[in-house]
Design an enzyme around this catalytic site. Structure first.
Site, PDB file in Angstrom:
ATOM      1  N   CYS A  42      21.738 -39.143 -16.769  1.00 21.70           N
ATOM      2  CA  CYS A  42      21.483 -37.740 -16.455  1.00 21.70           C
ATOM      3  C   CYS A  42      22.732 -37.102 -15.841  1.00 21.70           C
ATOM      4  CB  CYS A  42      20.313 -37.636 -15.461  1.00 21.70           C
ATOM      5  SG  CYS A  42      19.802 -35.925 -15.131  1.00 21.70           S
ATOM      6  N   ASP A  44      22.753 -35.205 -13.380  1.00 24.60           N
ATOM      7  CA  ASP A  44      22.525 -35.058 -11.934  1.00 24.60           C
ATOM      8  C   ASP A  44      23.720 -35.577 -11.128  1.00 24.60           C
ATOM      9  OD1 ASP A  44      21.537 -35.677  -9.209  1.00 24.60           O
ATOM     10  OD2 ASP A  44      19.595 -35.080 -10.025  1.00 24.60           O
ATOM     11  N   ARG A  46      23.990 -36.699  -8.283  1.00 21.01           N
ATOM     12  CA  ARG A  46      23.747 -37.837  -7.401  1.00 21.01           C
ATOM     13  C   ARG A  46      23.779 -39.167  -8.139  1.00 21.01           C
ATOM     14  NH1 ARG A  46      18.039 -35.661  -5.618  1.00 21.01           N
ATOM     15  NH2 ARG A  46      18.075 -35.369  -7.880  1.00 21.01           N
ATOM     16  N   HIS A  98      16.511 -41.481 -13.700  1.00 21.08           N
ATOM     17  CA  HIS A  98      16.448 -41.599 -12.238  1.00 21.08           C
ATOM     18  C   HIS A  98      15.215 -40.866 -11.702  1.00 21.08           C
ATOM     19  CE1 HIS A  98      17.881 -37.437 -11.184  1.00 21.08           C
ATOM     20  NE2 HIS A  98      18.205 -37.486 -12.451  1.00 21.08           N
ATOM     21  N   CYS A 101      14.206 -36.615 -10.782  1.00 23.92           N
ATOM     22  CA  CYS A 101      14.972 -35.949 -11.841  1.00 23.92           C
ATOM     23  C   CYS A 101      14.452 -34.520 -12.040  1.00 23.92           C
ATOM     24  CB  CYS A 101      14.854 -36.733 -13.147  1.00 23.92           C
ATOM     25  SG  CYS A 101      15.831 -36.011 -14.489  1.00 23.92           S
TER      26      CYS A 101
HETATM   27 CO    CO Z   1      17.994 -35.939 -13.788  1.00 16.08          CO
END
Ligand code: CO
Length: 213
Positions: A42, A44, A46, A98, A101
């Site tokens: 992803c 993302d 993090r 994750h 999400c």
């Molecule tokens: Co995500």
């Protein structure tokens, strides 16, 4: 929060640190890459592939998008898989989702998400495939976590549906495809232990692109 200028200061420090450990570090990097892994994860901020895997530059080929989707009409993802398998000859392909999400959470909402609709439709499709199991989960957090896992599994299946993966595996015995979930709250990387051989066998009943030639 890191500022714009700090990025370039950090870069200078990083060059010095790398050269202090190995003066030829960048010279070697320039010679080419032989990554063992293709990581599909992803976007993302993090969930950084290299950090959570503990890998060095040159060790993992990375593709990231919203909610780690592998769509067969996404020229980007398909090109990445084709190049990673056909040219770089990676031995492992990982789809890493994750918990927490935002993409998966958005797909669970009953609302028009504009431009994101066609993209997140992929996740709504995963929900539809597994709706009995998901509807039976009353806790919203647990339902989200399970959809994250099922989405990873489904995207692994989409990787296995590609001709390049099937043909390369049939002739060379690799790559194998793995499903992982990163738990943002604990930092733990969880292997969903998807049975690659079994999935491939199931998929080839309908999507067999591997026995040509
Ligand atoms: Co995500």
């Amino acid at each position: 929060m890191i500022t714009y200028n700090e990025v370039f200061e950090n870069n200078k420090k990083w060059i010095q640190e790398r050269k202090a450990t190995d003066k030829d570090f960048f010279k070697k990097l320039a010679e080419g890459q032989t990554p063992n892994f293709l990581y599909i994860g992803c976007s993302d901020s993090r969930v950084t592939a290299e950090d959570l895997m503990g890998t060095e530059p040159g060790e993992v080929f990375v593709h990231r998008n919203v909610a780690n989707i592998v769509s067969n009409i996404d020229l980007n993802a398909m090109s990445v898989i084709d190049y990673a398998v056909g040219t770089l000859e990676v031995k492992h392909i990982v789809v890493c989702g994750h918990y927490f999400c935002g993409g998966v959470k958005a797909a669970m909402q009953a609302k028009d998400l504009g431009l994101l609709n066609p993209w997140l439709r992929n996740i709504r499709d995963v929900y539809r495939l597994h709706r009995e199991e998901l509807n039976a989960i009353t806790d919203e957090g647990k339902k989200h976590n399970r959809l994250v896992e099922l989405n990873v599994e489904e995207q692994c299946i989409n990787v296995i549906k590609t001709a390049v993966v099937q043909k390369t595996y049939m002739s060379g015995g690799y790559p194998t495809v793995h499903g992982w979930v990163f738990d943002v709250q604990t930092g733990e990387l969880i292997d969903l232990k998807i049975d690659f051989a079994e999935k491939l066998h199931e998929i080839q009943e309908i999507y067999n692109l591997g026995s040509a030639e």
